[in-house]
Write a protein that holds these residues in place. Structure first.
Motif, PDB file in Angstrom:
ATOM      1  N   MET A  33       1.414 -12.119  52.538  1.00  0.00           N
ATOM      2  CA  MET A  33       1.236 -12.625  50.881  1.00  0.00           C
ATOM      3  C   MET A  33       1.376 -14.113  51.111  1.00  0.00           C
ATOM      4  O   MET A  33       2.666 -14.489  51.481  1.00  0.00           O
ATOM      5  N   SER A  34       0.473 -14.573  51.019  1.00  0.00           N
ATOM      6  CA  SER A  34       0.501 -16.304  50.496  1.00  0.00           C
ATOM      7  C   SER A  34      -0.109 -16.609  49.417  1.00  0.00           C
ATOM      8  O   SER A  34      -1.155 -16.274  49.059  1.00  0.00           O
ATOM      9  N   ASP A  35       0.413 -17.643  49.180  1.00  0.00           N
ATOM     10  CA  ASP A  35      -0.356 -18.491  48.300  1.00  0.00           C
ATOM     11  C   ASP A  35       0.610 -19.953  47.787  1.00  0.00           C
ATOM     12  O   ASP A  35       1.180 -20.415  48.909  1.00  0.00           O
ATOM     13  N   SER A  36      -0.196 -20.403  47.088  1.00  0.00           N
ATOM     14  CA  SER A  36       1.280 -22.048  47.097  1.00  0.00           C
ATOM     15  C   SER A  36       2.455 -22.596  46.651  1.00  0.00           C
ATOM     16  O   SER A  36       2.653 -23.597  47.049  1.00  0.00           O
ATOM     17  N   ASN A  37       3.059 -21.606  46.708  1.00  0.00           N
ATOM     18  CA  ASN A  37       3.930 -21.034  46.227  1.00  0.00           C
ATOM     19  C   ASN A  37       5.186 -20.663  47.907  1.00  0.00           C
ATOM     20  O   ASN A  37       5.755 -20.573  47.815  1.00  0.00           O
ATOM     21  N   GLY A  38       4.684 -20.266  48.784  1.00  0.00           N
ATOM     22  CA  GLY A  38       5.052 -19.811  49.819  1.00  0.00           C
ATOM     23  C   GLY A  38       4.333 -18.788  50.287  1.00  0.00           C
ATOM     24  O   GLY A  38       3.553 -18.180  49.877  1.00  0.00           O
ATOM     25  N   GLN A  39       5.119 -17.560  50.946  1.00  0.00           N
ATOM     26  CA  GLN A  39       4.904 -17.042  52.024  1.00  0.00           C
ATOM     27  C   GLN A  39       6.048 -15.705  52.071  1.00  0.00           C
ATOM     28  O   GLN A  39       7.228 -16.140  51.337  1.00  0.00           O
ATOM     29  N   THR A  40       5.522 -14.338  51.500  1.00  0.00           N
ATOM     30  CA  THR A  40       6.126 -12.641  51.694  1.00  0.00           C
ATOM     31  C   THR A  40       5.661 -12.371  52.722  1.00  0.00           C
ATOM     32  O   THR A  40       4.534 -12.017  52.889  1.00  0.00           O
ATOM     33  N   ARG A  41       6.321 -11.338  52.874  1.00  0.00           N
ATOM     34  CA  ARG A  41       6.297 -10.204  54.359  1.00  0.00           C
ATOM     35  C   ARG A  41       6.925  -9.135  53.516  1.00  0.00           C
ATOM     36  O   ARG A  41       7.642  -8.937  52.621  1.00  0.00           O
ATOM     37  N   HIS A  42       5.614  -7.686  53.712  1.00  0.00           N
ATOM     38  CA  HIS A  42       5.822  -6.432  53.401  1.00  0.00           C
ATOM     39  C   HIS A  42       5.342  -5.503  55.256  1.00  0.00           C
ATOM     40  O   HIS A  42       4.833  -6.324  55.284  1.00  0.00           O
ATOM     41  N   HIS A  43       6.479  -4.501  54.459  1.00  0.00           N
ATOM     42  CA  HIS A  43       5.973  -3.005  55.399  1.00  0.00           C
ATOM     43  C   HIS A  43       5.581  -2.862  54.839  1.00  0.00           C
ATOM     44  O   HIS A  43       6.607  -1.742  54.065  1.00  0.00           O
ATOM     45  N   VAL A  44       4.280  -1.365  55.009  1.00  0.00           N
ATOM     46  CA  VAL A  44       4.280  -0.819  53.579  1.00  0.00           C
ATOM     47  C   VAL A  44       3.991   0.605  53.977  1.00  0.00           C
ATOM     48  O   VAL A  44       3.245   0.147  55.586  1.00  0.00           O
ATOM     49  N   THR A  45       4.162   1.227  54.146  1.00  0.00           N
ATOM     50  CA  THR A  45       3.964   2.712  54.472  1.00  0.00           C
ATOM     51  C   THR A  45       3.001   3.778  53.829  1.00  0.00           C
ATOM     52  O   THR A  45       3.138   3.438  53.084  1.00  0.00           O
ATOM     53  N   MET A  46       2.200   4.133  54.196  1.00  0.00           N
ATOM     54  CA  MET A  46       1.451   5.771  53.903  1.00  0.00           C
ATOM     55  C   MET A  46       1.079   6.769  54.612  1.00  0.00           C
ATOM     56  O   MET A  46       0.150   7.030  56.131  1.00  0.00           O
ATOM     57  N   SER A  47       1.347   8.368  54.408  1.00  0.00           N
ATOM     58  CA  SER A  47       1.070   9.141  55.699  1.00  0.00           C
ATOM     59  C   SER A  47      -0.189   9.455  55.079  1.00  0.00           C
ATOM     60  O   SER A  47      -0.935   8.773  54.007  1.00  0.00           O
ATOM     61  N   LYS A  48      -0.617  10.427  55.986  1.00  0.00           N
ATOM     62  CA  LYS A  48      -2.248  11.022  56.368  1.00  0.00           C
ATOM     63  C   LYS A  48      -2.541  11.465  55.073  1.00  0.00           C
ATOM     64  O   LYS A  48      -3.427  11.555  54.599  1.00  0.00           O
ATOM     65  N   VAL A  49      -1.747  12.411  54.681  1.00  0.00           N
ATOM     66  CA  VAL A  49      -2.027  12.935  53.389  1.00  0.00           C
ATOM     67  C   VAL A  49      -2.183  12.688  52.318  1.00  0.00           C
ATOM     68  O   VAL A  49      -3.027  12.593  51.509  1.00  0.00           O
ATOM     69  N   ASP A  50      -1.337  11.394  52.049  1.00  0.00           N
ATOM     70  CA  ASP A  50      -0.995  10.998  50.426  1.00  0.00           C
ATOM     71  C   ASP A  50      -2.603   9.680  51.120  1.00  0.00           C
ATOM     72  O   ASP A  50      -2.879   8.741  49.812  1.00  0.00           O
ATOM     73  N   CYS A  51      -3.342   9.302  52.257  1.00  0.00           N
ATOM     74  CA  CYS A  51      -3.973   8.231  52.354  1.00  0.00           C
ATOM     75  C   CYS A  51      -5.567   9.419  51.811  1.00  0.00           C
ATOM     76  O   CYS A  51      -5.901   9.018  50.920  1.00  0.00           O
ATOM     77  N   GLY A  52      -4.994  10.154  51.559  1.00  0.00           N
ATOM     78  CA  GLY A  52      -6.642  10.976  52.219  1.00  0.00           C
ATOM     79  C   GLY A  52      -6.550  11.176  50.684  1.00  0.00           C
ATOM     80  O   GLY A  52      -7.746  11.345  49.995  1.00  0.00           O
ATOM     81  N   ARG A  53      -5.349  11.553  49.760  1.00  0.00           N
ATOM     82  CA  ARG A  53      -5.242  11.709  48.170  1.00  0.00           C
ATOM     83  C   ARG A  53      -5.365  10.607  47.523  1.00  0.00           C
ATOM     84  O   ARG A  53      -6.838  10.780  46.565  1.00  0.00           O
ATOM     85  N   LEU A  54      -4.758   9.173  47.844  1.00  0.00           N
ATOM     86  CA  LEU A  54      -5.265   8.410  47.219  1.00  0.00           C
ATOM     87  C   LEU A  54      -6.580   7.848  47.416  1.00  0.00           C
ATOM     88  O   LEU A  54      -6.773   6.951  46.859  1.00  0.00           O
ATOM     89  N   VAL A  55      -6.726   7.731  49.056  1.00  0.00           N
ATOM     90  CA  VAL A  55      -8.145   6.333  49.705  1.00  0.00           C
ATOM     91  C   VAL A  55      -9.093   7.413  49.623  1.00  0.00           C
ATOM     92  O   VAL A  55     -10.275   6.430  49.565  1.00  0.00           O
TER      93      VAL A  55
END
Length: 83
Positions: free
Chosen positions: A1-23
């Motif tokens: 994520m970037s904005d005028s205050n700098g940048q952060t990095r994130h590693h996010v996981t989502m299982s196929k089951v959760d993807c189907g349920r949430l998305v």
């Protein structure tokens, strides 16, 4: 994520089951992750977001996450998210 205050990095996981349920099958998993980040950024600064997490933990901190996620998915699907 970037904005005028700098940048952060994130590693996010989502299982196929959760993807189907949430998305569902109406949008790609990447849009679900983008929507989850928009949800989080509406509630806390990017620096407060965990660097490594699974989308399931969001509901532990924000119980309304799953109920509100469809609205964020709709906004990402129409506008996209800036990198």
């Amino acid at each position: 994520m970037s904005d005028s205050n700098g940048q952060t990095r994130h590693h996010v996981t989502m299982s196929k089951v959760d993807c189907g349920r949430l998305v569902g099958k109406s949008c790609p998993p990447e849009r679900g992750i983008e929507a989850a980040f928009l949800f989080l950024l509406d509630r806390e600064p990017k620096e407060a977001i965990l660097p490594y997490f699974d989308v399931r933990v969001i509901a532990l901190y924000f119980p309304n996450f799953e109920a509100e996620l469809p609205r964020y998915i709709a906004s990402v699907s129409t506008a996209g998210m800036e990198p």
